[in-house]
Design an enzyme around this catalytic site. Structure first.
Site, short mmCIF file in Angstrom:
data_model
loop_
_atom_site.label_atom_id
_atom_site.label_comp_id
_atom_site.label_asym_id
_atom_site.label_seq_id
_atom_site.Cartn_x
_atom_site.Cartn_y
_atom_site.Cartn_z
N ASP A 1 50.63 31.43 -90.39
CA ASP A 1 49.80 31.18 -91.58
C ASP A 1 48.32 31.49 -91.37
O ASP A 1 47.55 31.52 -92.33
CB ASP A 1 49.95 29.72 -92.03
CG ASP A 1 51.32 29.47 -92.65
OD1 ASP A 1 51.82 30.37 -93.32
OD2 ASP A 1 51.86 28.37 -92.43
N ASP B 1 57.59 34.97 -96.54
CA ASP B 1 56.15 34.73 -96.77
C ASP B 1 55.27 35.49 -95.77
O ASP B 1 54.11 35.80 -96.04
CB ASP B 1 55.82 33.23 -96.63
CG ASP B 1 56.89 32.30 -97.14
OD1 ASP B 1 58.06 32.69 -97.15
OD2 ASP B 1 56.55 31.17 -97.53
#
Ligand code: GLY
Length: 441
Positions: free
Chosen positions: A166, A224
């Protein structure tokens, strides 16, 4: 909206872009005034009034939140909400009820409805600074710029983080936008350090960047993760070193091979064995392993559109087109804001996911510029943006705990963030608005 910047301070290309946006808004304002005075009708000006209204409301909300949280070291993420197990059960329609064990306790009653803040180490920490940057870019409002700098600087320690994929989201949305709009050498160094840390998660045997370090998976990669590749593409250009781009391309190719089903829907999680074979394909946030989780499909079309932009490799473009066509085929709602999963039971009570819609709109606007029949994607994106800019989704000034949009879903199987605002819905909504404006200039 008020525009009070001195145009002589605009010296570089990025600033010319902001100036163009200001010019457009000033002209719009003048034309609207003329219409008001003469009583005549001008369809194109009327058509764009929705956008001015949305930018005005979004800027207000962002400034309000920035002021309220200034000095706390916290960032806005969502609103605390509760859940009802029977409702989740109806949505998930699963025979295996083990997901119930993964539900977090409901927040204490006092927290319900309160703003859910996060630290800089949360995966969503880059979105609020990024939203401030986009709002500044579209309005030229110096207060937004100063707040964008303040909240971007908060994230500086993330440059040393290695424990999650992330970091791409976190730093590219904050520092990445800072580099576009107020470049300096420190920003550049932060992005390079972060990209190096992201690359340290790449396994050449597997051909992917590892997503998560938690859980029982051997080497989990989630769809993602396609969103982290833009950081690598940017740093390849910044440094002239193609190793960043090569890793991004390899990750995209491996993901294209293993994440997608024949109908171009994608799995959420694919975990690999050390020899590169697939350990398991499943979901974490979708309805079930074989379903099409709405935000996951949006991450996919966005990621492959970026890959085509950066490589001109038509296999990436074809992948993006296939995913886009699948989304258009599978959506069940008239306003094009999808249910939280494309396989969720259709119904009035089924939660929507405005974040998936916003990401899709942003991706479609870019995709529309790469293909001859791009108008259909631009039209689809426009419908989404008009829906999100209406009273059903756009917050009234001063409401919704300072967030821009309502009605997103974080992770329904975890009973988490259902039918709430999410900072990444706001971010991709503003990015899509910017892309829409560019298209209509
Ligand atoms: N990247 C986590 C999510 O989309 O919810």
């Amino acid at each position: 909206m008020r525009y009070c910047l001195n145009i002589h301070t605009f010296a570089n290309k990025q600033n010319h872009q902001i100036f163009n946006n200001m010019k457009r808004n000033t002209l719009l304002f003048a034309a609207a005034l003329l219409i008001g005075l003469t009583g005549c009708k001008n369809t194109s000006i009327q058509e764009e009034a929705w956008m001015d209204n949305a930018l005005d409301a979004a800027s207000y909300q962002l400034k309000l939140t920035a002021e309220e949280l200034s000095g706390t070291g916290k960032l806005p993420r969502s609103i605390y909400s509760g859940y009802d197990v029977n409702f989740l059960d109806m949505q998930l329609q699963r025979e295996d009820k083990s997901y119930i064990d993964s539900l977090h306790p409901n927040p204490p009653a006092l927290q319900l409805g309160q703003r859910y803040l996060c630290s800089i180490y949360d995966w969503t920490s880059g979105f609020f600074p990024g939203s401030l940057w986009y709002a500044y870019e579209m309005t030229g409002d110096e207060e937004l710029k100063n707040r964008a700098i303040e909240y971007t600087n908060l994230l500086n320690p993330i440059r040393e983080l290695k424990g999650t994929h992330d970091i791409g989201f976190m730093m590219n949305c904050s520092y990445g936008n800072a580099l576009r709009l107020a470049p300096n050498d420190t920003i550049k160094a932060v992005l390079i350090e972060t990209a190096d840390n992201l690359c340290s998660r790449f396994n050449p045997e597997i051909g992917c960047i590892r997503s998560w370090d938690f859980g029982d998976w051997n080497f989990p990669v989630i769809i993602d993760n396609m969103m982290n590749l833009d950081l690598l593409f940017n740093v390849a250009k910044l440094t002239g070193d193609n190793k960043y781009k090569d890793i991004a391309v390899k990750h995209a190719q491996t993901t294209m091979k293993n994440h997608f089903r024949p109908d171009y829907t994608s799995y959420h999680v694919v975990s690999y064995n050390n020899d590169g074979s697939v350990e398991v394909k499943q979901t974490h946030q979708g309805k079930n392993a074989e379903s099409a989780w709405s935000r996951g499909q949006a991450w996919g079309v966005y990621g492959y559109t970026s890959c085509y932009r950066e490589t001109q490799d038509v296999t990436f473009l074809q992948e993006a087109v296939h995913i886009a066509d699948m989304i258009m085929e599978r959506v069940k709602t008239d306003d094009l804001i999808p249910y939280w999963d494309y396989d969720a039971p259709a119904g009035e009570k089924t939660p929507r996911d405005a974040s998936a819609a916003a990401i899709t709109a942003s991706a479609f606007l870019e995709l529309s510029t790469f293909v001859p029949d791009g108008k259909k994607y631009a039209d689809y994106a426009e419908t989404i943006l008009k829906s999100l800019s209406g009273p059903g989704y756009l917050s009234a000034k001063g409401s919704n705990q300072g967030y821009v949009l309502m009605h997103s879903t974080g992770s329904l199987p975890h009973g988490s963030e259902i039918d709430v605002p999410l900072n990444y819905a706001d971010y991709y909504y503003l990015e899509a608005m910017k892309r829409y404006m560019d298209r209509h200039q």
